[in-house]
Design a protein around this motif. Sequence first.
Motif, short mmCIF file in Angstrom:
data_model
loop_
_atom_site.label_atom_id
_atom_site.label_comp_id
_atom_site.label_asym_id
_atom_site.label_seq_id
_atom_site.Cartn_x
_atom_site.Cartn_y
_atom_site.Cartn_z
N LEU A 1 -8.63 4.43 9.35
CA LEU A 1 -7.19 4.73 9.25
C LEU A 1 -6.31 3.42 9.77
O LEU A 1 -5.39 3.27 8.98
N CYS A 2 -6.59 2.61 10.69
CA CYS A 2 -5.76 1.77 10.94
C CYS A 2 -5.81 0.52 10.15
O CYS A 2 -4.61 -0.10 9.76
N VAL A 3 -6.93 0.13 9.66
CA VAL A 3 -7.17 -0.78 8.45
C VAL A 3 -6.23 -0.37 7.27
O VAL A 3 -5.60 -1.11 6.60
N ASN A 4 -6.42 0.95 6.82
CA ASN A 4 -5.69 1.39 5.63
C ASN A 4 -4.02 1.39 5.93
O ASN A 4 -3.28 0.78 5.07
N ILE A 5 -3.59 1.56 7.28
CA ILE A 5 -2.17 1.58 7.40
C ILE A 5 -1.72 0.13 7.38
O ILE A 5 -0.60 -0.43 6.81
N LEU A 6 -2.42 -0.93 7.89
CA LEU A 6 -2.18 -2.42 7.72
C LEU A 6 -1.96 -3.08 6.33
O LEU A 6 -1.28 -3.57 5.87
N ALA A 7 -2.91 -2.31 5.42
CA ALA A 7 -3.34 -2.83 4.07
C ALA A 7 -1.91 -2.17 3.40
O ALA A 7 -1.36 -2.87 2.49
N VAL A 8 -1.52 -0.88 3.61
CA VAL A 8 -0.38 -0.36 3.00
C VAL A 8 0.94 -1.13 3.29
O VAL A 8 1.62 -1.37 2.44
N ASP A 9 0.94 -1.57 4.58
CA ASP A 9 2.12 -2.28 5.03
C ASP A 9 2.40 -3.54 4.36
O ASP A 9 3.32 -3.96 4.04
N ALA A 10 1.06 -4.21 4.26
CA ALA A 10 1.09 -5.54 3.55
C ALA A 10 1.46 -5.19 1.98
O ALA A 10 2.21 -6.22 1.45
N PHE A 11 1.04 -4.28 1.63
CA PHE A 11 1.33 -3.91 0.06
C PHE A 11 2.97 -3.71 0.02
O PHE A 11 3.67 -4.21 -0.87
N VAL A 12 3.67 -2.84 1.02
CA VAL A 12 5.09 -2.84 0.97
C VAL A 12 5.77 -4.14 1.21
O VAL A 12 6.88 -4.27 0.59
N ARG A 13 5.20 -4.84 2.03
CA ARG A 13 5.86 -6.29 2.28
C ARG A 13 5.55 -7.20 1.11
O ARG A 13 6.19 -8.50 1.23
N CYS A 14 4.95 -6.83 0.04
CA CYS A 14 4.53 -7.76 -1.11
C CYS A 14 3.65 -8.98 -0.77
O CYS A 14 3.70 -10.07 -1.31
N LYS A 15 2.80 -8.77 0.24
CA LYS A 15 1.88 -9.91 0.71
C LYS A 15 0.64 -9.53 -0.28
O LYS A 15 0.01 -10.62 -0.62
N ILE A 16 0.34 -8.13 -0.68
CA ILE A 16 -0.54 -8.16 -1.74
C ILE A 16 -0.23 -7.36 -2.90
O ILE A 16 0.70 -6.59 -2.92
N PHE A 17 -0.68 -7.62 -4.20
CA PHE A 17 -0.45 -7.17 -5.48
C PHE A 17 1.15 -7.45 -5.95
O PHE A 17 1.84 -7.66 -5.08
N GLU B 1 -12.38 -14.50 18.45
CA GLU B 1 -11.27 -13.40 18.56
C GLU B 1 -10.34 -13.59 17.17
O GLU B 1 -10.25 -14.75 16.57
N THR B 2 -9.73 -12.57 16.79
CA THR B 2 -8.78 -12.69 15.55
C THR B 2 -7.44 -11.88 15.92
O THR B 2 -7.69 -10.87 16.94
N ASN B 3 -6.32 -12.23 15.54
CA ASN B 3 -5.39 -11.57 15.70
C ASN B 3 -5.23 -10.03 14.94
O ASN B 3 -4.56 -9.05 15.37
N LEU B 4 -6.08 -10.08 13.85
CA LEU B 4 -6.22 -8.91 13.13
C LEU B 4 -6.44 -7.82 14.14
O LEU B 4 -6.20 -6.58 14.08
N ALA B 5 -7.86 -8.07 14.77
CA ALA B 5 -8.39 -7.06 15.62
C ALA B 5 -7.58 -6.92 16.73
O ALA B 5 -7.50 -5.68 17.50
N ALA B 6 -6.64 -7.73 17.26
CA ALA B 6 -5.60 -7.53 18.45
C ALA B 6 -4.61 -6.51 17.79
O ALA B 6 -4.39 -5.55 18.64
N VAL B 7 -4.25 -6.72 16.66
CA VAL B 7 -3.28 -5.60 16.21
C VAL B 7 -3.96 -4.24 16.01
O VAL B 7 -3.05 -3.26 16.16
N ILE B 8 -5.18 -4.25 15.45
CA ILE B 8 -5.89 -2.88 15.15
C ILE B 8 -6.06 -2.23 16.63
O ILE B 8 -5.62 -1.02 16.81
N LYS B 9 -6.25 -3.06 17.80
CA LYS B 9 -6.18 -2.48 18.95
C LYS B 9 -5.15 -1.82 19.39
O LYS B 9 -4.90 -0.80 20.18
N ILE B 10 -3.89 -2.18 19.15
CA ILE B 10 -2.46 -2.03 19.52
C ILE B 10 -2.31 -0.80 18.87
O ILE B 10 -1.85 0.47 19.31
N LEU B 11 -2.58 -0.59 17.35
CA LEU B 11 -2.14 0.31 16.53
C LEU B 11 -3.13 1.77 16.96
O LEU B 11 -2.49 2.45 16.89
N ALA B 12 -4.41 1.43 17.37
CA ALA B 12 -5.26 2.53 17.77
C ALA B 12 -4.71 3.26 19.02
O ALA B 12 -5.18 4.33 18.83
N LYS B 13 -4.10 2.88 19.67
CA LYS B 13 -3.55 3.34 20.72
C LYS B 13 -2.11 4.20 20.60
O LYS B 13 -1.69 4.78 21.42
#
Length: 321
Positions: free
Chosen positions: A294-310, A173-185
Amino acid sequence: MNRSHLFNYIEEKLSHLASRIEVRGKLNLLDLHLHSENFYLHFFNELFGWPLENLNTIKPNAEAIDLIDHVNKIVVQVSATATKAKVESALAKDLSAYTGYSFKFISISKDACSLRTQAFFNPHKLVFDPLCDIFDVPSILKYITALDVDDQRRIADFIRKELGAEVDVRKLETNLAAVIKILAKQDLRRGNSAVETVPFKVDEKIEFNSLDASRDIIDDYLVHHSRVDRIYTDFDRGGVNKSLSVLDAIRGYYRAHKSQLGGDALFRKVVDCATDTVLSSLNHEPLPWEELELCVNILAVDAFVRCKIFKNPVGYAHAAS
């Protein structure tokens, strides 16, 4: 599922089956061999449209030949050993009943590349071109990668039915999958509150990291930053490090590949790695491919905004995470 993920799934399953046979050695090798023999019978029928049959069900303990196709005149040996001696041993058996048949050799665990350039003693003159008639996982994957996406999806569906049900101890189990599950709803069509102010200009960070092709994705999904923040806040009620673990996982994909990739290729790789993690998670609930992407892209963009990536443009501080 796009071509990249379809092929990655096929590659993982075929390679895993081969490695199980190689690692087990003699332990349960017979059972694994028989399972692989039957798997490749149906797999090659699906892949090439052959009507192969298991010769052992027709003629028990048949020498040298495991599978047969009387329509296309094909005989096949399935082997966990990939040596010249093994191939010639099969060809040397009494195969006089199969004059005019094409002989195929399938290595189910070892790379058989070196065999394709060798000459073989073929006393019964079966039709046999080592370059085309010796198969292993790499050569099969090379053939599959040239198929169109519909055929790749058909092959992936077959493999999923044959091998996908097997328990994989690596699947957790991963927390990433759990967040995707929430976001998808969430109803992502509904308006969202304004994007929280971040201490840098997003356009400048996009330009600074040469994210030309990814600009539209970032611009489109930036609006969901505050929505994701609320999800993370609710998610953290189940444990103080839950959202941090998701963001660190995404950052980990970025760190793992930033020395080899940059710009749009690196952004796409982060998304692909996150998607693969979700798909292989025990707690993943299947979604239509477009919704998952769609959901994974949203989380990646959010990580970009939070300066976790790039990297941030010079002179700008990190956004709050």
